[in-house]
Design an enzyme around this catalytic site. Sequence first.
Site, PDB file in Angstrom:
ATOM      1  CE1 TYR A 121      -4.126  -1.937   0.626  1.00 31.69           C
ATOM      2  CE2 TYR A 121      -2.654  -3.296   1.942  1.00 31.69           C
ATOM      3  CZ  TYR A 121      -3.864  -3.120   1.301  1.00 31.69           C
ATOM      4  OH  TYR A 121      -4.796  -4.123   1.312  1.00 31.69           O
ATOM      5  CG  ASN A 144     -10.725  -1.615  -8.334  1.00 31.66           C
ATOM      6  OD1 ASN A 144     -11.240  -1.144  -9.342  1.00 31.66           O
ATOM      7  ND2 ASN A 144      -9.806  -2.557  -8.373  1.00 31.66           N
ATOM      8  CB  CYS A 152      -7.663  -3.907  -5.760  1.00 29.37           C
ATOM      9  SG  CYS A 152      -9.213  -4.774  -5.964  1.00 29.37           S
ATOM     10  CG  HIS A 153      -5.981  -9.747  -7.132  1.00 31.72           C
ATOM     11  ND1 HIS A 153      -6.632  -9.157  -8.204  1.00 31.72           N
ATOM     12  CD2 HIS A 153      -5.002 -10.516  -7.654  1.00 31.72           C
ATOM     13  CE1 HIS A 153      -6.054  -9.559  -9.320  1.00 31.72           C
ATOM     14  NE2 HIS A 153      -5.063 -10.384  -9.018  1.00 31.72           N
ATOM     15  CD  GLU A 179      -2.568 -12.249 -10.734  1.00 32.57           C
ATOM     16  OE1 GLU A 179      -1.553 -11.610 -10.363  1.00 32.57           O
ATOM     17  OE2 GLU A 179      -3.619 -11.704 -11.066  1.00 32.57           O
TER      18      GLU A 179
END
Length: 187
Positions: A121, A144, A152-153, A179
């Site tokens: 962040y 978002n 945003c993950h 991912e």
Amino acid sequence: MESEGPVTPRPTGRAEWTVVPSAIGPLLLAATERGLASVVFHADDRMRERALGRLAGALGGELVERSSGLLAEPVRQLAAYFDEGLRSFDVKLDWSLVTGFNRQVLRELAAGVPYGTVVGYGELARRVGQPGAAQAVGAAMGANPLPVVVPCHRVVERDGGIGGFGGGLETKRRLLALEGVLPEPLF
């Protein structure tokens, strides 16, 4: 004749929506002629009705179930993402549901945090020229309107913690596992 001052144009076209299945549950997608405007997690009947009510007001036009093809490419690319074939989205985005600092942060996130990586962040705050705004970045992630597509993950705590997530922590874990950032959940 008295002037009413500058008028901010509201969208005049239709917005279209659909619900698609995904590895993290049903997603509601909404698009305008400008592009994909919204992705909503956990789009069961109740959530779908609430989201459609909010979107109709926010987008300022008629909201109809998928009809003209505005959603064809976002649907295709999301399916490819969840099949582990797509590493970055290339769809037009309608940013009208987010403004100011939040838009600046989300655009940086979309452009600067690629598939399979994470950012803190505070680092994201630094990237947009506001190094003391880590909490505000967290608020931007929560606001978002385009999660998954605007990833945003991929934003985590500085100490390695997973942080919060509007779609729920299990959803965030599953996206990060997809991912390759985290191991697959055991349950």
